[in-house]
Enzyme design. Structure first.
Site, mmCIF file in Angstrom:
data_model
loop_
_atom_site.group_PDB
_atom_site.id
_atom_site.type_symbol
_atom_site.label_atom_id
_atom_site.label_comp_id
_atom_site.label_asym_id
_atom_site.label_seq_id
_atom_site.Cartn_x
_atom_site.Cartn_y
_atom_site.Cartn_z
ATOM 1 N N SER A 9 0.848 -1.199 0.000
ATOM 2 C CA SER A 9 0.000 0.000 0.000
ATOM 3 C C SER A 9 0.878 1.241 0.000
ATOM 4 C CB SER A 9 -0.889 0.002 1.244
ATOM 5 O OG SER A 9 -1.421 1.299 1.418
ATOM 6 N N HIS A 34 -1.130 -1.453 -4.207
ATOM 7 C CA HIS A 34 -2.414 -1.129 -3.582
ATOM 8 C C HIS A 34 -2.528 0.382 -3.410
ATOM 9 C CE1 HIS A 34 -5.897 -2.287 -1.048
ATOM 10 N NE2 HIS A 34 -5.540 -1.289 -0.243
ATOM 11 N N ASP A 36 -4.876 3.358 -1.988
ATOM 12 C CA ASP A 36 -5.984 3.634 -1.074
ATOM 13 C C ASP A 36 -6.598 4.987 -1.377
ATOM 14 O OD1 ASP A 36 -6.093 1.370 0.783
ATOM 15 O OD2 ASP A 36 -4.040 1.956 1.296
ATOM 16 N N MET A 38 -9.443 7.629 -0.366
ATOM 17 C CA MET A 38 -10.314 7.980 0.777
ATOM 18 C C MET A 38 -10.935 9.345 0.548
ATOM 19 S SD MET A 38 -7.776 6.969 3.874
ATOM 20 C CE MET A 38 -6.890 5.413 3.907
ATOM 21 N N HIS A 67 -8.304 0.571 -4.108
ATOM 22 C CA HIS A 67 -9.221 0.326 -2.991
ATOM 23 C C HIS A 67 -10.003 1.609 -2.715
ATOM 24 C CE1 HIS A 67 -9.494 -0.719 1.625
ATOM 25 N NE2 HIS A 67 -10.677 -0.739 1.038
ATOM 26 N N MET A 69 -12.328 3.679 -0.702
ATOM 27 C CA MET A 69 -12.991 3.843 0.594
ATOM 28 C C MET A 69 -13.785 5.133 0.503
ATOM 29 S SD MET A 69 -9.835 2.629 2.962
ATOM 30 C CE MET A 69 -8.686 2.913 1.629
ATOM 31 N N MET A 139 -11.247 -6.305 5.534
ATOM 32 C CA MET A 139 -10.465 -5.314 6.291
ATOM 33 C C MET A 139 -10.158 -5.886 7.664
ATOM 34 S SD MET A 139 -9.896 -2.760 4.339
ATOM 35 C CE MET A 139 -8.987 -1.873 5.613
ATOM 36 N N ASP A 174 -6.321 -6.662 4.507
ATOM 37 C CA ASP A 174 -5.723 -5.322 4.493
ATOM 38 C C ASP A 174 -5.840 -4.707 5.880
ATOM 39 O OD1 ASP A 174 -4.943 -2.716 3.895
ATOM 40 O OD2 ASP A 174 -6.646 -2.281 2.580
#
Ligand code: DX5
Ligand code: ZN
Length: 213
Positions: A9, A34, A36, A38, A67, A69, A139, A174
């Site tokens: 990540s 990965h 992330d 957000m 990913h 979120m 998660m 993760d």
């Protein structure tokens, strides 16, 4: 033994040197990267978005594991697909009324589909979707931040997912993954591990990645 896919990540990478940081994990044996995303709503933090994915795509041939979120993921599938994501994982909690629609949208853009659940969501809730997706992301921390402690209870969801899925479904974990928690997860059936701080805070990325495998 099945091959374990390591997905570092970049949340814990040095953003001023992303190019170097990405090449370093690639040269250390990582197959995926990965990313992330957000939004400050679905999780209490803001990270990176479409332009960064686009820039990363230009610089690497690593498989981009995005990913999301975020709330309303359906609005952002097309931009992330066009930016060069290979896999788009959304959160089931953000799509309770339109999960099928989001899965179809990702497939329409010919990307791999991932569905993720937060620690408080039971694995039974996503059983109806297991034959429609490529990956389930469990998660093992509350999403939002890197460097948190692994939640053992969450790993116990892995067998439930495995028992209800085809063998080719990838189960990814993760949050709080290190050499010890990786072992717990792979022995329960996980075949992809996301690790941020364990890899990027180490002085030897290859050693860290090897220890996860
Ligand atoms: C957390 C993110 C993770 C995070 C993992 O919300 O989804 O991908 O970067 O970080 P570590 O491995 O440090 O727990
Ligand atoms: Zn993540």
């Amino acid at each position: 033994m099945n091959k374990i896919i390591i997905s570092p990540s970049i949340l814990s990478a040095d953003f001023m040197n992303l190019d170097t940081e990405i090449n370093a994990v690639k040269n250390s044996g990582a197959e995926w990267l990965h990313i992330d995303v957000m939004d400050g709503h679905f999780v209490p933090n803001i990270s990176i978005g479409v332009p960064v994915v686009k820039s990363i795509r230009k610089k690497t041939d690593l498989f981009l594991d995005v990913h999301l979120m975020i709330e309303n993921p359906e609005k952002y599938i097309e931009p992330f697909a066009n930016a060069g994501a290979d896999l788009i994982t959304f959160h089931y909690e953000a799509t309770k009324n339109n999960t099928d629609e989001v899965i179809e949208l990702i497939k329409k853009h010919q990307k791999k589909v991932g569905i993720s659940i937060k620690p408080k969501t039971s694995p039974e809730e996503i059983i109806p979707y297991l034959d429609k997706v490529d990956l389930v992301l469990i998660m093992t921390v509350e999403p939002g931040f890197g460097g948190q402690e692994f939640m053992h209870d969450c790993a116990m969801k892995i067998p439930t997912i495995k028992q209800n899925a085809n063998d080719d479904l990838i189960v990814q974990v993760d949050g709080g993954i290190n050499n010890l928690t990786a072992k717990i997860c792979t022995s329960l059936g996980a075949s992809s591990l996301v690790a941020g701080s364990y890899i990027y805070n180490s002085s030897d990325y290859k050693k860290a990645i090897d220890s996860l495998k």
